[in-house]
Design an enzyme around this catalytic site. Sequence first.
Site, mmCIF file in Angstrom:
data_model
loop_
_atom_site.group_PDB
_atom_site.id
_atom_site.type_symbol
_atom_site.label_atom_id
_atom_site.label_comp_id
_atom_site.label_asym_id
_atom_site.label_seq_id
_atom_site.Cartn_x
_atom_site.Cartn_y
_atom_site.Cartn_z
ATOM 1 N N THR A 9 0.813 -1.203 0.000
ATOM 2 C CA THR A 9 0.000 0.000 0.000
ATOM 3 C C THR A 9 0.852 1.261 0.000
ATOM 4 O O THR A 9 1.992 1.244 0.414
ATOM 5 C CB THR A 9 -0.879 -0.036 1.275
ATOM 6 N N ASP A 42 -7.591 -10.079 1.667
ATOM 7 C CA ASP A 42 -8.228 -9.225 2.681
ATOM 8 C C ASP A 42 -9.619 -9.727 3.068
ATOM 9 O O ASP A 42 -10.221 -9.228 4.016
ATOM 10 C CB ASP A 42 -8.314 -7.772 2.201
ATOM 11 N N GLY A 67 -1.139 -2.271 6.279
ATOM 12 C CA GLY A 67 -2.141 -3.293 6.625
ATOM 13 C C GLY A 67 -2.923 -2.859 7.849
ATOM 14 O O GLY A 67 -3.342 -1.702 7.963
HETATM 15 O O1 DON Z 1 -6.711 -2.790 2.336
HETATM 16 C C1 DON Z 1 -5.976 -3.140 3.235
HETATM 17 O O2 DON Z 1 -6.203 -2.940 4.404
HETATM 18 C C2 DON Z 1 -4.676 -3.828 2.879
HETATM 19 N N1 DON Z 1 -4.792 -4.461 1.602
HETATM 20 C C3 DON Z 1 -3.567 -2.837 2.937
HETATM 21 C C4 DON Z 1 -2.234 -3.446 2.629
HETATM 22 C C5 DON Z 1 -1.092 -2.645 3.079
HETATM 23 O O3 DON Z 1 -1.224 -1.627 3.699
HETATM 24 C C6 DON Z 1 0.251 -3.200 2.775
HETATM 25 N N2 DON Z 1 1.277 -2.317 3.199
HETATM 26 N N3 DON Z 1 2.118 -2.507 3.982
#
Ligand code: DON
Length: 567
Positions: free
Chosen positions: A377, A419, A470
């Site tokens: 992300t 997710d 995440g």
């Molecule tokens: O939508 C979400 O919460 C996750 N797919 C986010 C993933 C994310 O932040 C990865 N980064 N470190």
Amino acid sequence: MKNIILIITIAFLLVQCKSNSNENLKNFWVLGVIADSAMVVSAREEASIIGLAILQKGGNAFDAMIATELALAVSYPIAGNIGGGGFMVYRTNDGKTGSIDYREKAPITATKNMYLDENGEMIKGKSTFGAMAVGIPGTIAGMFKIHKKFGSLPMNELIQPAIELAKTGIVLSENLATRYNNLKMELPKVNNYKSHFEEKNWKKGDTIKYLKLAETLERIRDYGRNEFYRGETAQLIVNYIQELGGIITLDDLKSYKAKWRKPITFQYKDFKITSMSLPSSGGICLAQMLKSIEPFDLTEINHNSTEYIQLLAEAERRSFADRAHYLGDPDFIDVAVDSLFDSKYIKNRMKSFSWKEATNSSELSHGILKGYESDETTHYSIVDKYGNAVAVTTTLNTGFGSNVYVRGGGFFLNNEMDDFSAKPGEPNYFGLIGSEANSIAPQKRMLSSMTPSIIEHNGNLKMIVGTPGGSTIITSVFQIILNVIEFNMGMQESVNKARFHHQWLPDEIRMEPNGFDSMTRFRLKNKGYSISERNSMIGRVDAILVLPDGKLEGGADYRGDDKAIGF
Ligand code: DON
């Protein structure tokens, strides 16, 4: 005697300095980039420059957002994307707020148990790696929808800089070179051809070009949104996914739509906070966490002290327990959103909190809602000279997503399917568990933690904030907001501060390395908290603070190659 004590004290401080060297280094660099009226803060300098160039040309924050998003797809393919999705929260200069959801969706033929074997066990890696992990990408649909409503410059002018960047190439930082060398080992496990990533051993200073991606972006520039969802690019995606054993079809791409959503809006003391609504849990959980600590007098508590960590961790624990039970795609389930951060409900949730000892996650479940019936992300922040602001978090999920690199297309596809809660109680990549609310169903959106947020004070724009990470996204945004509001920190100082995280399960406080002294950890352990000190940083916050004189201070996270620039 006095001298001996002095020497011992200095020796002790020197040892402390050495063991906390990162922390001390950070604290010297506390003032962020200052600009008069416009700013872009993103994960890559190239993307920030491209966004700012659009603002300099007279474009608004939405124009800059589109250009920055596409520039990140080129310069930061770990998370920047056209094969993934994201969320944008905005506030226009007349104070109107809103948000758009361009989150991925499950394919039409997805099934609830698609990641389980015949014994009902999770098939390792199926939801994270390869063609079966891919959700229907939303980014291009999002960009065109945003442009239709808010764009002031022609779309081709917003896409062109990313095309040029892809053709000229990116000079690799140390970080990117390492990531690409690691990626080289993974790509052959998923793909059936050799891509340009595999041509050499990457080192800092090397230039990498993205010629296929440039061609894809040129087609999108020339033929518009439909090129990605119905045209040659759509065909490239579908053919490749099917060759690799995936289930996405042309119908999946054709039926994808980005959606305007009513954001989550709430009050914390005299600040108004606007954040992302479902299918992201970000806004709801942020509201729950802030509301949980609102009744406590933080002036009595030191920043990152035992008591501070304890209070925030308990708020985080309770919120994540609710998240796991209640939250999912609002187009598929009914969620009593407002009840989840209603003051009475929150007060009740915090009743079991005690300063003496940790709550035990195994004894804590979700709260009972009155009248409730059933159920890597990247973030960037932009302010334009007109006073519009956008907070955007976009992702492929984990770094490089599914690792599926579309042959002929030159871009990665996400692994956002992870997710979903593939099996009740079974943790996903981020250790998050879920229930029926976030189970897989055709065309459903998977629950997210992304928390792009905008804060106002007395009706004026105050801060734009967000981060990757995440599940830690929500707790990082929570802490950044408090750093500024409660501890009067500037933007860069606030970003630099060490962060911690609790997510109910696993029942532990995760702390950044070197950020917390041993006495704090000791006291927390004594109260029954388990502490996880993995050697990894938490989040990459890119944020903007409006200073009292109206100037902007950028906070670009030192944890990455992030960059704030403005004018
Ligand atoms: O939508 C979400 O919460 C996750 N797919 C986010 C993933 C994310 O932040 C990865 N980064 N470190």
